[in-house]
Scaffold this motif. Structure first.
Motif, PDB file in Angstrom:
ATOM      1  N   ALA A   1     -78.162 106.298  86.156  1.00 29.50           N
ATOM      2  CA  ALA A   1     -78.974 107.223  85.357  1.00 29.50           C
ATOM      3  C   ALA A   1     -80.387 107.317  85.920  1.00 29.50           C
ATOM      4  N   GLU A   2     -80.884 106.196  86.411  1.00 27.81           N
ATOM      5  CA  GLU A   2     -82.210 106.194  87.030  1.00 27.81           C
ATOM      6  C   GLU A   2     -82.224 107.129  88.243  1.00 27.81           C
ATOM      7  N   GLU A   3     -81.151 107.086  89.025  1.00 26.96           N
ATOM      8  CA  GLU A   3     -81.053 107.942  90.213  1.00 26.96           C
ATOM      9  C   GLU A   3     -81.007 109.425  89.819  1.00 26.96           C
ATOM     10  N   LYS A   4     -80.223 109.750  88.794  1.00 28.51           N
ATOM     11  CA  LYS A   4     -80.134 111.149  88.337  1.00 28.51           C
ATOM     12  C   LYS A   4     -81.481 111.628  87.799  1.00 28.51           C
ATOM     13  N   LEU A   5     -82.180 110.776  87.068  1.00 26.91           N
ATOM     14  CA  LEU A   5     -83.495 111.135  86.536  1.00 26.91           C
ATOM     15  C   LEU A   5     -84.490 111.349  87.669  1.00 26.91           C
ATOM     16  N   LYS A   6     -84.406 110.494  88.675  1.00 25.23           N
ATOM     17  CA  LYS A   6     -85.306 110.624  89.826  1.00 25.23           C
ATOM     18  C   LYS A   6     -85.067 111.956  90.541  1.00 25.23           C
ATOM     19  N   GLN A   7     -83.814 112.310  90.730  1.00 29.10           N
ATOM     20  CA  GLN A   7     -83.480 113.588  91.370  1.00 29.10           C
ATOM     21  C   GLN A   7     -83.984 114.759  90.538  1.00 29.10           C
ATOM     22  N   ARG A   8     -83.837 114.661  89.228  1.00 29.66           N
ATOM     23  CA  ARG A   8     -84.272 115.744  88.342  1.00 29.66           C
ATOM     24  C   ARG A   8     -85.799 115.880  88.354  1.00 29.66           C
ATOM     25  N   LEU A   9     -86.511 114.766  88.443  1.00 29.73           N
ATOM     26  CA  LEU A   9     -87.973 114.805  88.484  1.00 29.73           C
ATOM     27  C   LEU A   9     -88.496 115.396  89.790  1.00 29.73           C
ATOM     28  N   GLU A  10     -87.715 115.305  90.861  1.00 27.45           N
ATOM     29  CA  GLU A  10     -88.123 115.842  92.162  1.00 27.45           C
ATOM     30  C   GLU A  10     -87.932 117.353  92.259  1.00 27.45           C
ATOM     31  N   GLN A  11     -87.193 117.938  91.333  1.00 28.94           N
ATOM     32  CA  GLN A  11     -86.977 119.379  91.360  1.00 28.94           C
ATOM     33  C   GLN A  11     -88.281 120.110  91.031  1.00 28.94           C
ATOM     34  N   PRO A  12     -88.457 121.334  91.577  1.00 32.06           N
ATOM     35  CA  PRO A  12     -89.689 122.086  91.329  1.00 32.06           C
ATOM     36  C   PRO A  12     -89.942 122.357  89.846  1.00 32.06           C
ATOM     37  N   LYS A  13     -88.897 122.663  89.113  1.00 34.15           N
ATOM     38  CA  LYS A  13     -89.078 122.880  87.677  1.00 34.15           C
ATOM     39  C   LYS A  13     -88.978 121.524  87.004  1.00 34.15           C
ATOM     40  N   GLY A  14     -90.125 120.984  86.653  1.00 33.44           N
ATOM     41  CA  GLY A  14     -90.160 119.652  86.059  1.00 33.44           C
ATOM     42  C   GLY A  14     -89.973 119.691  84.558  1.00 33.44           C
ATOM     43  N   PHE A  15     -90.459 118.667  83.908  1.00 38.84           N
ATOM     44  CA  PHE A  15     -90.402 118.557  82.466  1.00 38.84           C
ATOM     45  C   PHE A  15     -91.789 118.851  81.903  1.00 38.84           C
ATOM     46  N   GLU A  16     -91.821 119.326  80.677  1.00 35.07           N
ATOM     47  CA  GLU A  16     -93.092 119.591  80.014  1.00 35.07           C
ATOM     48  C   GLU A  16     -93.720 118.318  79.460  1.00 35.07           C
ATOM     49  N   SER A  17     -92.871 117.355  79.038  1.00 31.98           N
ATOM     50  CA  SER A  17     -93.392 116.147  78.399  1.00 31.98           C
ATOM     51  C   SER A  17     -92.383 115.011  78.532  1.00 31.98           C
ATOM     52  N   TYR A  18     -92.811 113.828  78.118  1.00 29.43           N
ATOM     53  CA  TYR A  18     -91.908 112.682  78.107  1.00 29.43           C
ATOM     54  C   TYR A  18     -90.835 112.869  77.035  1.00 29.43           C
TER      55      TYR A  18
END
Length: 169
Positions: free
Chosen positions: A92-109
């Motif tokens: 899950a840490e790896e999937k989250l890391k990949q998702r955070l590297e995408q250009p469209k990030g998250f708005e908040s925690y």
């Protein structure tokens, strides 16, 4: 006499001195130091060795018991640190890391927390998500803020060149 603890140290003082030069951990160094102090008779009772090492008498007695039971090998073994298992598994840490590297990030925690729950089925507290993202993954949920299309590029370049001068006193 009460408090006298006889310990037969098999290693010579030169062997112990050599072990003190390159210990694996600070704890190993203290334990070998105990043996060296006792072998070289710089500290005869364990109480005196405890005072010299800055450790409690019971800790020194535990180390002495470990040495008596299994020698130097047992004295220098350490239990693995116990603790609560991680709430975020490695996959899950790896999937989250990949998702955070995408250009469209998250708005908040909070959005990251909701993404973990909906996509990966992991329920985590806000504080836990913040700790993982900010401290462990060294990432940020912030996305690039939109810029005005009416922005004057020449004025922006002038500002970038002179912004340090404006803050100097």
């Amino acid at each position: 006499m009460a408090g006298v603890y006889k310990l037969e140290i098999k290693e010579s003082s030169t062997e112990l001195k050599n072990l003190l030069r390159d210990p694996k951990t600070a704890s190993d160094k203290e334990r070998v130091q105990l043996l060296y102090l006792l072998k070289s008779q710089q500290a005869t009772p364990l109480q005196q060795a405890a005072e010299l090492l800055g450790r409690h008498r019971v800790t020194i007695q535990t180390w002495a018991r470990m040495y008596r039971q299994g020698g130097l090998e047992q004295l220098l073994t350490h239990k693995p640190a116990s603790g609560a298992p991680s709430t975020l598994p490695p996959w899950a840490e790896e999937k989250l890391k990949q998702r955070l590297e995408q250009p469209k990030g998250f708005e908040s925690y909070e959005e990251i927390r909701q993404w973990l729950a909906s996509n990966l089925g992991i329920e985590a507290a806000y504080k836990t998500v913040h700790k993982w993202v900010y401290y462990r993954l060294k990432a940020s949920p912030k996305v690039v803020r939109p810029r005005s299309e009416q922005q004057d590029q020449a004025q922006l370049e002038t500002y970038k060149k002179n912004w340090q001068r404006t803050w100097r006193c």
